[in-house]
Scaffold this active site. Structure first.
Site, PDB file in Angstrom:
ATOM      1  N   ASP A   1      24.973 -18.002 -13.583  1.00 35.41           N
ATOM      2  CA  ASP A   1      25.495 -17.108 -14.606  1.00 35.41           C
ATOM      3  C   ASP A   1      24.312 -16.609 -15.434  1.00 35.41           C
ATOM      4  O   ASP A   1      23.175 -17.046 -15.252  1.00 35.41           O
ATOM      5  CB  ASP A   1      26.529 -17.825 -15.477  1.00 35.41           C
ATOM      6  CG  ASP A   1      27.566 -16.867 -16.057  1.00 35.41           C
ATOM      7  OD1 ASP A   1      27.228 -15.680 -16.262  1.00 35.41           O
ATOM      8  OD2 ASP A   1      28.696 -17.295 -16.331  1.00 35.41           O
ATOM      9  N   TRP A   2      24.566 -15.695 -16.353  1.00 37.43           N
ATOM     10  CA  TRP A   2      23.518 -15.005 -17.107  1.00 37.43           C
ATOM     11  C   TRP A   2      22.578 -16.013 -17.769  1.00 37.43           C
ATOM     12  O   TRP A   2      22.980 -16.785 -18.645  1.00 37.43           O
ATOM     13  CB  TRP A   2      24.153 -14.096 -18.159  1.00 37.43           C
ATOM     14  CG  TRP A   2      23.192 -13.249 -18.931  1.00 37.43           C
ATOM     15  CD1 TRP A   2      22.325 -13.680 -19.889  1.00 37.43           C
ATOM     16  CD2 TRP A   2      22.992 -11.838 -18.812  1.00 37.43           C
ATOM     17  NE1 TRP A   2      21.603 -12.620 -20.386  1.00 37.43           N
ATOM     18  CE2 TRP A   2      21.996 -11.478 -19.752  1.00 37.43           C
ATOM     19  CE3 TRP A   2      23.570 -10.841 -18.028  1.00 37.43           C
ATOM     20  CZ2 TRP A   2      21.560 -10.160 -19.916  1.00 37.43           C
ATOM     21  CZ3 TRP A   2      23.136  -9.540 -18.198  1.00 37.43           C
ATOM     22  CH2 TRP A   2      22.145  -9.203 -19.127  1.00 37.43           C
TER      23      TRP A   2
END
Length: 721
Positions: free
Chosen positions: A267-268
């Site tokens: 994820d980011w």
């Protein structure tokens, strides 16, 4: 395929080019000027060199066929080996045609319609240049404080798994190379992100492996079994280890045990966040743990780019691990047909024709109709054409009905409730609109205007709820009641002595005190999407009979949370009948039960369940049972009933929940029509994780429940021998 791609690309790539394939950059990096003599903006902030950018593997957040084609063309012109970019984005519940939020879709209990919505989202995304969507999110959720419950389909592992499969099939279809109107799906967040402590975003998760496997993993497994091409790591810890650096989770369970051979993406910035968790001293150690754990793509950090070369040089990371990751990314590009057709699916002219088309919007409206849940109705709904209605509240004429993750959607073109009610009511003058208050502010002038409108009406409809930013990522709330301004509006409207209907727009189950106990009818609309106003008007006026059923319990109070239907009984359960016994598992100030249970929902008609029976009181592995019940529409309007089957194992090696959903059927019945609904119960449905993590069933007594919700059931027993 891998040997071909290795020989054609990987063995000719420098180590730096390989590592660049593992990097994902966001859209702003591709708004930079083409002059390589000057590094500005995002590239400077992240420390990205132009040589790295020319070899990068994927991009996040670019949409629009012309923009995508221009970026791909420029990238290929500067790519030494001609490897195309992958374009990815969060297309969670629609591209430009926005569908109801996933929690609402779960309330439809209609996986076929959910699959159709994903197919349409894929069609609009693909023609606009996208290749991968970061969906479905299949995290099981039991805490309504967590903002991202809106992105899940609810609290039940079986129902979530059904929808996970449907979404993956809708996004991907059968052949990504041949069907360029589909996109690769990315299931998220692996794993157990929905159990964040306190419902607080990005927070710690701590649970036993047995709980993880029994409740939180089934929906991810269903997505993997359906052929999902990508898995996204979660921000949380699992067994004390950040998921993005968790080798036993990613390589051990996901790859070795489940056989997943697709792409794993962080994820980011999640690789760098391993440091903040306290599981890595610096980015170098974080990069080591992520690549060692099998994370292929580093989303928006330079952990891999800056540190994998030295880790390889020092002998701490075998370059073969990097080759594996690169090959998985190249295989996905090959499956999508990007080497032959780098502009795959992108078509500006077709984009103008099909994106947000009437055909797509009609499906959005249908799903909004099926997702809305009638929570209460003391005989005031449906409204009658010609009835004088005062529509009051912050959502009476608001386009903020799309919900979080609708970045390509338009609030300006979203169909509002007020305009739709005026159309359906017979004449615009039948529905008078007054805001009354904003989301969280009420003024004397605004209230006075609302009172005036309501005084001239026969019935008051209140359009209430949360602003879209009050849920979604980063939208955790400790108080899940409506803002006080809206509760005051409800109280003031009730003083007028007229029937009051509340229509709720929200991204989570709410504490409905101050609304449910005051209003004569309550319709849960969630964030219903682009055609939400039209769908709700048709429901309010009886053109559509509501059929939604809750996929997540509504708490009586936030103090109950987490509250869910498939809980354990405890050694001192609270009896059904009243007791003065203090020493039982209970609250002394509120009920144990939620205000509204999983599976609950009303209709404008009524249904009767009769003749529930089992084909035998004995069952074995080679002799399944049939559960049969006759359902009759006893009202005056055609309607859809969702018949739900639950089972309880009365004595297990580990304790079992009081009920577990095992199957369901939707039946459409005309007034007076009856239908036999038959479920087959097999031994495999009785298996569960034992204390040693083996999966099997136990001989003994079981109770079968059939009914309209997890609370409203009839029961019968059988013995497994």
């Amino acid at each position: 395929m891998t040997e071909h791609l290795y020989n054609k690309y990987v063995k000719h790539m420098t180590l730096e080019e390989k590592i660049a394939q593992l990097l994902q950059l966001a859209a702003p990096f591709y708004d930079e000027p083409g002059d390589e003599s000057e590094i500005t903006g995002p590239m400077e902030e992240l420390g990205i060199e132009y040589d790295t950018k020319r070899a990068v593997g994927s991009v996040l957040g670019i949409a629009g066929a012309e923009k995508m084609m221009a970026v791909q063309k420029e990238h290929l012109a500067g790519s030494r080996l001609g490897i195309p970019l992958l374009f990815m984005a969060d297309i969670v519940h629609g591209f430009k045609t926005i569908f109801p939020i996933p929690l609402a879709v779960g309330c439809s209990w209609d996986p076929e319609l959910a699959e159709q919505s994903a197919e349409i989202a894929a069609r609009e995304s693909a023609v606009s240049g996208l290749h991968v969507t970061f969906a479905p999110m299949v995290d099981l959720v039991r805490d309504a404080r967590w903002g991202r419950v809106m992105e899940s389909t609810g609290e039940d592992p079986y129902l979530n798994a059904v929808f996970a499969k449907a979404f993956v099939q809708g996004f991907q279809g059968d052949n990504l190379k041949e069907d360029v109107s589909r996109v690769a799906a990315c299931v998220k967040h692996f794993a157990a992100y929905g159990l964040a402590e306190g419902g607080r975003e990005y927070n710690t998760v701590d649970l036993s492996e047995r709980q993880l496997r029994e409740y939180y993993l089934p929906a991810y497994k269903a997505a993997v079994d359906a052929g999902v091409e990508m898995v996204m790591t979660s921000f949380n810890t699992v067994n004390g280890i950040p998921a993005t650096g968790n080798r036993s989770l990613m390589r051990g369970l996901l790859r070795d045990e489940w056989g997943f051979d697709g792409v794993v993406i962080s994820d980011w910035a999640a690789i760098k966040e391993i440091i903040a968790h306290g599981a890595a001293e610096d980015e170098k150690e974080a990069a080591f743990k992520a690549i060692y754990s099998g994370v292929d793509i580093d989303m928006m950090t330079t952990s891999y780019v800056n540190h994998l070369p030295e880790l390889v040089a020092e002998g701490l990371v075998d370059e073969a691990l990097i080759d594996e990751a690169v090959l998985r990314i190249l295989v996905l590009k090959e499956k999508l047909g990007l080497f032959e057709n780098p502009m795959r699916g992108a078509d500006p002219e077709l984009e103008r024709q099909i994106v947000y088309s009437l055909e797509h919007r009609k499906v959005s409206q249908r799903l909004a109709e099926k997702s809305s849940v009638l929570l209460k109705n003391d005989g005031v709904l449906p409204l009658q054409a010609g009835q004088r209605v005062a529509l009051i509240g912050p959502f009476a004429a608001s386009g903020d009905i799309l919900g979080w993750w609708s970045w390509q959607g338009s609030q300006e073109t979203a169909v509002q409730l007020g305009e739709s009610m005026q159309k359906v009511s017979g004449a615009p003058g039948n529905v008078v609109i007054s805001e009354g208050c904003s989301i969280d502010t009420i003024t004397e002038a605004g209230l006075a205007e609302a009172v005036k409108a309501a005084a001239a009406a026969e019935i008051i409809v209140l359009a209430l709820g949360e602003a879209s930013e009050m849920s979604g990522e980063g939208g955790s709330r400790s108080d899940i009641r409506l803002p006080e301004a809206q509760l005051e509006l409800v109280r003031e409207m009730k003083k007028l002595g007229k029937p009051v209907v509340a229509v709720l727009f929200n991204g989570r189950p709410l504490d409905l005190h101050g609304v449910y106990d005051i209003a004569d009818a309550v319709l849960e609309a969630w964030f219903p999407g682009s055609e939400g106003g039209a769908a709700l008007a048709d429901i309010l006026y009886g053109k559509v009979n509501p059929s939604g059923r809750l996929s997540m319990s509504f708490p009586y109070s936030v103090g109950q949370i987490p509250v869910y239907y498939n809980a354990y009984n405890t050694g001192r359960p609270k009896p059904v009948e009243h007791t003065d016994n203090r020493y039982i598992s209970q609250y002394i100030d509120i009920p144990n039960e939620p205000l509204l249970p999983f599976g609950f929902g009303l209709s404008y008609t009524t249904f009767a369940y009769e003749g529930f029976s089992l084909s035998s009181d004995r069952m074995s592995a080679d002799r399944p049972l049939e559960a049969r019940v006759t359902v009759t529409n006893t009202g005056s309007m055609a309607g859809t009933e969702t018949v739900q089957l639950y089972i309880r194992d009365m004595s297990g090696e580990t304790v079992r929940p009081v009920k577990e959903l095992k199957d369901f059927r939707q039946v459409q019945l005309l007034p007076g029509e009856s239908r036999d609904v038959v479920f087959q119960i097999e031994e495999s449905q009785l298996r569960y994780y034992h204390s040693d993590l083996t999966v099997s069933s136990d001989p003994g007594m079981f109770t079968v429940y059939v009914g309209a919700s997890s609370r409203d059931t009839q029961s019968a027993t059988f013995r497994l021998v």
